[in-house]
Design a protein around this motif. Structure first.
Motif, PDB file in Angstrom:
ATOM      1  N   SER A  45       0.927  -1.059   0.123  1.00  0.00           N
ATOM      2  CA  SER A  45      -0.086  -0.153   0.000  1.00  0.00           C
ATOM      3  C   SER A  45       0.884   1.104  -0.041  1.00  0.00           C
ATOM      4  N   LEU A  46       0.352   2.405  -0.660  1.00  0.00           N
ATOM      5  CA  LEU A  46       0.868   3.666  -0.550  1.00  0.00           C
ATOM      6  C   LEU A  46       0.103   4.670   0.678  1.00  0.00           C
ATOM      7  N   ASP A  47       1.040   5.404   1.295  1.00  0.00           N
ATOM      8  CA  ASP A  47       0.176   6.376   2.224  1.00  0.00           C
ATOM      9  C   ASP A  47       0.019   7.575   1.408  1.00  0.00           C
ATOM     10  N   ALA A  48      -0.338   8.532   2.115  1.00  0.00           N
ATOM     11  CA  ALA A  48      -0.772  10.006   1.440  1.00  0.00           C
ATOM     12  C   ALA A  48       0.406  10.534   0.851  1.00  0.00           C
ATOM     13  N   ASP A  49       1.442  10.519   1.491  1.00  0.00           N
ATOM     14  CA  ASP A  49       2.621  11.296   0.719  1.00  0.00           C
ATOM     15  C   ASP A  49       3.167  10.348  -0.439  1.00  0.00           C
ATOM     16  N   GLN A  50       2.958   9.316  -0.092  1.00  0.00           N
ATOM     17  CA  GLN A  50       3.374   8.437  -1.710  1.00  0.00           C
ATOM     18  C   GLN A  50       2.343   8.654  -2.559  1.00  0.00           C
ATOM     19  N   VAL A  51       1.085   8.738  -2.378  1.00  0.00           N
ATOM     20  CA  VAL A  51       0.116   8.982  -3.207  1.00  0.00           C
ATOM     21  C   VAL A  51       0.468  10.320  -4.265  1.00  0.00           C
ATOM     22  N   ARG A  52       0.646  11.469  -3.197  1.00  0.00           N
ATOM     23  CA  ARG A  52       0.811  12.525  -3.893  1.00  0.00           C
ATOM     24  C   ARG A  52       2.255  12.557  -4.833  1.00  0.00           C
ATOM     25  N   GLU A  53       3.122  11.959  -4.104  1.00  0.00           N
ATOM     26  CA  GLU A  53       4.700  12.217  -4.759  1.00  0.00           C
ATOM     27  C   GLU A  53       4.488  11.268  -6.284  1.00  0.00           C
ATOM     28  N   ARG A  54       3.904  10.247  -6.114  1.00  0.00           N
ATOM     29  CA  ARG A  54       3.671   9.262  -7.591  1.00  0.00           C
ATOM     30  C   ARG A  54       2.629   9.879  -8.416  1.00  0.00           C
ATOM     31  N   GLY A  55       2.049  11.029  -7.998  1.00  0.00           N
ATOM     32  CA  GLY A  55       0.998  11.532  -9.451  1.00  0.00           C
ATOM     33  C   GLY A  55      -0.189  11.143  -9.406  1.00  0.00           C
ATOM     34  N   LEU A  56      -0.752  10.468  -8.268  1.00  0.00           N
ATOM     35  CA  LEU A  56      -1.879  10.044  -8.241  1.00  0.00           C
ATOM     36  C   LEU A  56      -3.139  11.177  -8.135  1.00  0.00           C
ATOM     37  N   GLY A  57      -3.022  11.951  -8.999  1.00  0.00           N
ATOM     38  CA  GLY A  57      -3.735  13.253  -8.782  1.00  0.00           C
ATOM     39  C   GLY A  57      -5.193  13.083  -8.692  1.00  0.00           C
ATOM     40  N   GLY A  58      -5.827  12.156  -9.221  1.00  0.00           N
ATOM     41  CA  GLY A  58      -7.257  12.166  -9.028  1.00  0.00           C
ATOM     42  C   GLY A  58      -7.623  11.648  -7.526  1.00  0.00           C
ATOM     43  N   LEU A  59      -6.748  10.724  -6.868  1.00  0.00           N
ATOM     44  CA  LEU A  59      -7.001  10.326  -5.855  1.00  0.00           C
ATOM     45  C   LEU A  59      -6.682  11.129  -4.647  1.00  0.00           C
ATOM     46  N   TRP A  60      -5.691  11.936  -4.991  1.00  0.00           N
ATOM     47  CA  TRP A  60      -4.938  13.033  -4.046  1.00  0.00           C
ATOM     48  C   TRP A  60      -6.016  14.114  -4.007  1.00  0.00           C
ATOM     49  N   GLY A  61      -6.494  14.529  -5.123  1.00  0.00           N
ATOM     50  CA  GLY A  61      -7.417  15.694  -5.128  1.00  0.00           C
ATOM     51  C   GLY A  61      -8.869  15.257  -4.598  1.00  0.00           C
ATOM     52  N   VAL A  62      -9.382  14.295  -4.614  1.00  0.00           N
ATOM     53  CA  VAL A  62     -10.469  13.939  -4.034  1.00  0.00           C
ATOM     54  C   VAL A  62     -10.214  13.908  -2.384  1.00  0.00           C
ATOM     55  N   GLY A  63      -9.137  13.376  -1.858  1.00  0.00           N
ATOM     56  CA  GLY A  63      -8.899  13.000  -0.588  1.00  0.00           C
ATOM     57  C   GLY A  63      -8.331  14.461   0.141  1.00  0.00           C
ATOM     58  N   ARG A  64      -8.026  15.466  -0.585  1.00  0.00           N
ATOM     59  CA  ARG A  64      -7.426  16.598  -0.038  1.00  0.00           C
ATOM     60  C   ARG A  64      -8.307  17.419   0.877  1.00  0.00           C
ATOM     61  N   GLY A  65      -9.546  17.449   0.841  1.00  0.00           N
ATOM     62  CA  GLY A  65     -10.448  18.108   1.459  1.00  0.00           C
ATOM     63  C   GLY A  65     -10.701  17.465   3.240  1.00  0.00           C
ATOM     64  N   SER A  66     -10.240  16.569   3.256  1.00  0.00           N
ATOM     65  CA  SER A  66     -10.530  15.736   4.546  1.00  0.00           C
ATOM     66  C   SER A  66      -9.334  15.703   5.320  1.00  0.00           C
ATOM     67  N   GLU A  67      -9.477  15.782   6.686  1.00  0.00           N
ATOM     68  CA  GLU A  67      -8.470  15.621   7.696  1.00  0.00           C
ATOM     69  C   GLU A  67      -8.044  14.288   7.640  1.00  0.00           C
ATOM     70  N   GLU A  68      -8.832  13.332   7.371  1.00  0.00           N
ATOM     71  CA  GLU A  68      -8.256  11.938   7.084  1.00  0.00           C
ATOM     72  C   GLU A  68      -7.664  11.887   5.645  1.00  0.00           C
ATOM     73  N   LYS A  69      -6.434  11.678   5.449  1.00  0.00           N
ATOM     74  CA  LYS A  69      -5.668  11.650   4.232  1.00  0.00           C
ATOM     75  C   LYS A  69      -6.021  10.238   3.521  1.00  0.00           C
ATOM     76  N   PRO A  70      -5.726  10.441   2.180  1.00  0.00           N
ATOM     77  CA  PRO A  70      -6.096   9.107   1.148  1.00  0.00           C
ATOM     78  C   PRO A  70      -5.101   8.112   1.386  1.00  0.00           C
ATOM     79  N   ALA A  71      -5.163   7.085   1.055  1.00  0.00           N
ATOM     80  CA  ALA A  71      -4.418   5.863   0.880  1.00  0.00           C
ATOM     81  C   ALA A  71      -4.551   5.134  -0.404  1.00  0.00           C
ATOM     82  N   LEU A  72      -3.663   4.386  -1.114  1.00  0.00           N
ATOM     83  CA  LEU A  72      -3.948   3.314  -2.094  1.00  0.00           C
ATOM     84  C   LEU A  72      -3.648   2.230  -1.519  1.00  0.00           C
ATOM     85  N   ILE A  73      -4.431   1.443  -1.172  1.00  0.00           N
ATOM     86  CA  ILE A  73      -4.329  -0.120  -0.614  1.00  0.00           C
ATOM     87  C   ILE A  73      -3.973  -1.105  -1.726  1.00  0.00           C
TER      88      ILE A  73
END
Length: 445
Positions: free
Chosen positions: A168-196
């Protein structure tokens, strides 16, 4: 008595009779199976679920289930074992009661001849049903109890128990690797996104063997973001990760049944929340595949995260992809709550997935996805836009198909089939676990 029991599907009637020696009361539970001409193993499965629930409600501890006449006793046995286990699922895990809830302690299936093959069918049924119920429990969790990081933790816990590999990738890895769709959806929450990311690698498999990817939408709560939903029934949006739960549930069963097939499960997980950090209508995100998407509606977020999930599957070398998502309300308008919408760019793969779904008792209906509808996703500022009006189920699938490119791909829109709006004779109100059995059947085929 006249009119009390007619044998319709979903009907049951409990009869009482005193025993001849006065030792106790005998109870006979009659189950309606509907018309003989329409009856199949999936009707029997639901009947077994209904029987298990009715027996438990009547405080029956040991239920004897007599199989109806069948040309395939193995299939019938599996249907009863699986259905009974599914029927005993409940959503009362946050209820408090001083009185211990009744339990059905034992089920005996009466067959014509006990054989090892029937025991094997029961064992398989138990594994699959328990995995479906595990996925249902995830989907029925309140959003506050299952943010993306907790979703990822439970995935890792399950993987550790059954010998699966976690990448799995944590939020920092999601952003660094360029998953902009996932990061864009999740950035509005205090609970950051992840790629499981969870892998099943059968013994003896090599990197050169074919790899299938199951991609599940993992929106752990969907408010709609800035394009906020109305409040009525928003609580059901805790199940907007049902596709992701189904992928994990399927891998849980697959790890125990051990098919000779390499499989990776990918769940882009995020909360879709409004805030000062949230993505806004009109914003443009750059996805992992390099395409840009204009976000005209922040409540069409599922396709943004799935675009990255599908692109990630292709990066891993997936030869075929199935994605599952509670994606659009329009698929409910089209098909209701009985069939899942199936979209695909590949006829052979679509047939294979559709047939597996039919065998699993989770019927699909193939829907169109072609550039005839491309105006719905055309943007003046970006490569695509995420929403263009009706028919939205097809437009959403068309957008996802651009990220699948030439990889055989099936999209299952389970928005209508992932949730029971009210209790059924064989199930409580809540998550259905749709998709788990389809993916397992596909992997075993």
């Amino acid at each position: 008595r006249d009119g009390e029991f007619r044998g319709r599907a979903g009907e049951s009637q409990l009869l009482y009779r005193g025993s001849a020696n006065g030792a106790g009361t005998l109870r006979l539970l009659l189950l309606g199976l509907g018309s003989h001409s329409d009856f199949d193993a999936h009707d029997l499965q639901r009947a077994a679920g209904m029987a298990a629930r009715a027996a438990r409600a009547s405080r029956i501890k040991h239920l004897y289930f007599m199989l109806p006449a069948s040309d395939d006793e193995r299939q019938a046995t599996r249907a009863v074992a699986e259905g009974a286990r599914l029927g005993l699922y409940e959503v009362d895990f946050y209820q408090h009661s001083e009185e211990k809830a009744p339990e059905l302690e034992r089920l005996t299936i009466i067959v014509s001849d006990v054989a090892d093959e029937l025991r094997a069918e029961i064992a398989r049924a138990e594994i699959i049903a328990e995995s479906v119920n595990w996925a249902r429990a995830l989907s029925d969790e309140p959003g506050a109890a299952l943010p993306p990081r907790e979703f990822a933790r439970r995935a890792a816990e399950m993987a550790g128990e059954f010998g699966l590999r976690v990448e799995s990738l944590d939020a920092d890895q999601v952003r660094e690797r360029g998953l902009g769709g996932l990061w864009g959806v999740g950035r509005g929450s205090e609970e950051k996104p992840a790629l499981i990311v969870v892998r099943y690698e059968p013994e003896g498999a090599t990197d050169g063997d074919e790899l299938w990817a199951f991609v599940g939408k993992g929106i752990t709560f969907d408010t709609g973001g800035i394009s906020i939903k109305h409040g009525l029934d928003m609580y059901e949006m805790k199940t907007d990760m049902a596709g992701g739960a189904a992928v994990l549930g399927a891998l849980r069963a697959i790890a125990q049944l051990k098919p000779r097939r390499r499989i990776v499960g990918i769940i882009p997980a995020a909360e879709n929340m409004p805030s000062g950090h949230a993505i806004k209508p009109g914003d443009v995100v750059k996805t992992l595949a390099g395409y840009t998407i204009e976000v005209v509606d922040t409540d069409a977020e599922g396709r943004l995260v799935l675009a990255d999930g599908i692109a990630y599957a292709r990066q891993l070398g997936a030869s075929s992809i199935v994605d599952l998502a509670t994606l659009t309300g329009s698929i409910i308008v089209a098909l209701g709550d009985h069939r899942t919408g199936l979209f695909s760019n590949h006829d052979e793969w679509a047939t294979r997935v559709g047939e597996a779904a039919g065998r699993a008792g989770e019927p699909t209906w193939r829907m169109p996805v072609s550039d005839d509808y491309k105006k719905r996703i055309e943007s003046a500022i970006a490569d695509f836009k995420n929403y263009g009006g009706r028919p939205d189920a097809t437009a959403a699938a068309l957008l996802l198909s651009k990220f699948a490119a030439d990889t055989p791909w099936v999209h299952l829109d389970i928005a209508g089939t992932a949730w029971y709006d009210e209790a059924q004779p064989h199930a409580p109100k809540g998550s259905t676990g749709t998709g788990v059995r389809t993916l397992v059947e596909l992997a075993l085929s």
